[in-house]
Design an enzyme around this catalytic site. Structure first.
Site, PDB file in Angstrom:
ATOM      1  N   ASP A  33       1.612   3.992  -6.491  1.00 49.73           N
ATOM      2  CA  ASP A  33       1.241   4.213  -5.083  1.00 49.73           C
ATOM      3  C   ASP A  33       1.520   5.647  -4.616  1.00 49.73           C
ATOM      4  OD1 ASP A  33       0.779   1.496  -5.188  1.00 49.73           O
ATOM      5  OD2 ASP A  33       2.685   0.962  -4.262  1.00 49.73           O
ATOM      6  N   GLY A  81      11.391  -0.399  -3.270  1.00 54.89           N
ATOM      7  CA  GLY A  81      12.220  -1.602  -3.204  1.00 54.89           C
ATOM      8  C   GLY A  81      13.395  -1.536  -4.170  1.00 54.89           C
TER       9      GLY A  81
HETATM   10  O1  F6P Z   1       3.470  -0.979  -5.873  1.00 57.31           O
HETATM   11  C1  F6P Z   1       2.576  -1.063  -6.924  1.00 57.31           C
HETATM   12  C2  F6P Z   1       1.528  -2.114  -6.664  1.00 57.31           C
HETATM   13  O2  F6P Z   1       0.623  -2.136  -7.746  1.00 57.31           O
HETATM   14  C3  F6P Z   1       0.793  -1.965  -5.344  1.00 57.31           C
HETATM   15  O3  F6P Z   1      -0.198  -0.972  -5.362  1.00 57.31           O
HETATM   16  C4  F6P Z   1       0.267  -3.365  -5.148  1.00 57.31           C
HETATM   17  O4  F6P Z   1       0.119  -3.640  -3.777  1.00 57.31           O
HETATM   18  C5  F6P Z   1       1.368  -4.217  -5.728  1.00 57.31           C
HETATM   19  O5  F6P Z   1       2.124  -3.399  -6.592  1.00 57.31           O
HETATM   20  C6  F6P Z   1       0.882  -5.428  -6.481  1.00 57.31           C
HETATM   21  O6  F6P Z   1       1.980  -6.170  -6.885  1.00 57.31           O
HETATM   22  P1  F6P Z   1       1.901  -7.437  -7.836  1.00 57.31           P
HETATM   23  O7  F6P Z   1       2.011  -6.931  -9.239  1.00 57.31           O
HETATM   24  O8  F6P Z   1       3.066  -8.257  -7.435  1.00 57.31           O
HETATM   25  O9  F6P Z   1       0.592  -8.123  -7.598  1.00 57.31           O
END
Ligand code: F6P
Length: 362
Positions: free
Chosen positions: A140, A117
């Site tokens: 990821d 992103g």
């Molecule tokens: O992209 C990293 C990540 O930790 C993903 O594995 C997970 O889906 C997401 O970010 C969680 O995001 P947040 O911190 O907004 O809950």
């Protein structure tokens, strides 16, 4: 160049501070320029919020988790959410603010550290004329242009430790132990921690599962005297013909979908079909926190040094990437053009199957 900025965007991960340190030291010690930290991801570029970065200031941060600059995974300069008092939310293009602030802060270049992103926005800013170099981060490991992103190894260690821990308690109680791990639309954390921890079932987004096949494999283990099973499920896993479990949709965010909850769904199903007592662990943000592994510190340092060098050699609009043993540069466009996902017919999946792992499909 006299003054450059460094920004961390998107979800944090272990190793961000190692990059910040490496960029800062290289820029100051090798090129004699001033370095400014941009606060809280794109928020800081939109609102001109900065902090100075000096050699003594970054000393010691190599092994800290998180980011000393702060980050945001909701601020999107091209679709920025403006919250009004009446509760209404409007979305505005604030990319002009970013360009104006770049001038106002007297920056000559920017190192943007982020995942899919953040780097997509970095590409657009670079197309608008900002001299940008990207650094790929994410637990990821889903960026196709690099063999690996930093942060992944640290998350993998946490996930594998959790599999190991669930193994001993699961076996003692004859239970089915389910571990839900992160990874968004890619199954790398689930696959590798499952393989490293000897998981019996691994469910990943790339291989939609049939729950009856999962149950069959657990019952088969029971028939052979193994009255416990370890199931690792990626948050993005979904049943064949079904959908991923979405927790929240955040409009405007570069990461608009929050996943999570699939572990409890399959936990209920497995308890019913296997008769085993079932417990579900959702590992969550533990995977993103804490100190980076030596591998992530090493990779993040190499990325940071090379990112600074790319900026000073004028190779902007690019991203550093690991290919084999070398850190190379790739166009930012390549970095965000496709997600790197597990190949369902690939070597790793075949090897996991060879040692008896069930993926809930043929
Ligand atoms: O992209 C990293 C990540 O930790 C993903 O594995 C997970 O889906 C997401 O970010 C969680 O995001 P947040 O911190 O907004 O809950």
């Amino acid at each position: 160049m006299k003054r450059i900025g460094v920004m961390t965007g998107g979800g944090d991960c272990p190793g961000l501070n190692a990059v910040i340190r490496a960029v800062t030291k290289t820029a100051i010690l090798e090129y004699g320029v001033e370095v400014v930290g941009i606060r809280n991801g794109y928020e800081g570029l939109i609102h001109a919020e900065t902090m100075p970065l000096t050699v003594s200031g970054v000393s010691g941060i190599l092994l800290w988790g998180g980011t000393v600059l702060g980050t945001s995974n909701t601020a999107n300069p091209f679709k920025y959410a403006v919250h009004h008092e009446n509760g209404k939310v409007e979305y505005e293009d604030r990319s002009r603010n970013v360009c104006e602030n770049f001038e106002k802060l007297k920056l000559d270049g920017l190192v943007i550290i982020g995942g899919d992103g953040t780097l997509s926005s970095a590409l657009k800013l670079s197309e608008m004329g900002l001299p940008v170099v990207g650094v790929p981060k994410t637990i990821d490991n889903d960026l196709a242009a690099t063999d690996v992103t930093f942060g992944f190894d640290s998350a993998l260690v946490k996930a594998t430790e959790a599999v190991d821990a669930l193994h001993t308690t699961g076996e003692s109680h004859n239970r089915a132990m389910i571990l839900e791990v992160m990874g968004r639309y890619a199954g790398w954390i689930a696959l590798r921690s499952g393989m490293a921890g000897g998981g019996d079932v691994i469910l990943i987004p790339e291989i939609p599962y049939d729950i009856s096949k999962v149950c069959e494999s657990i019952r088969e283990r029971i028939s052979k005297g193994k009255k416990f099973s370890i199931i690792i499920v990626a948050e993005g896993a979904k049943p064949a013909g079904g959908e991923m479990v979405v927790q929240q949709v955040i409009e405007g965010s570069p990461d608009p979908v929050r996943l999570g909850g699939i572990g409890h769904t399959i936990g209920r199903q497995i308890q019913l079909c296997s008769g085993l007592e079932t417990r579900v662990t959702v590992l969550g943000h533990v995977q993103r926190g804490g100190i980076p592994t030596p591998f992530d510190r090493w990779l993040a340092t190499r990325f940071g040094v090379e990112a600074a060098k790319l900026l000073f050699s004028g190779k902007t609009g690019s991203m550093v990437a690991l290919r084999g043993r070398s850190v190379i540069s790739v166009p930012l466009g390549d970095a965000v053009s496709e997600l790197k996902r597990v190949d369902p017919a690939g070597e790793e999946v075949r090897q996991a199957k060879a040692v008896g792992t069930c993926f809930g499909a043929e």
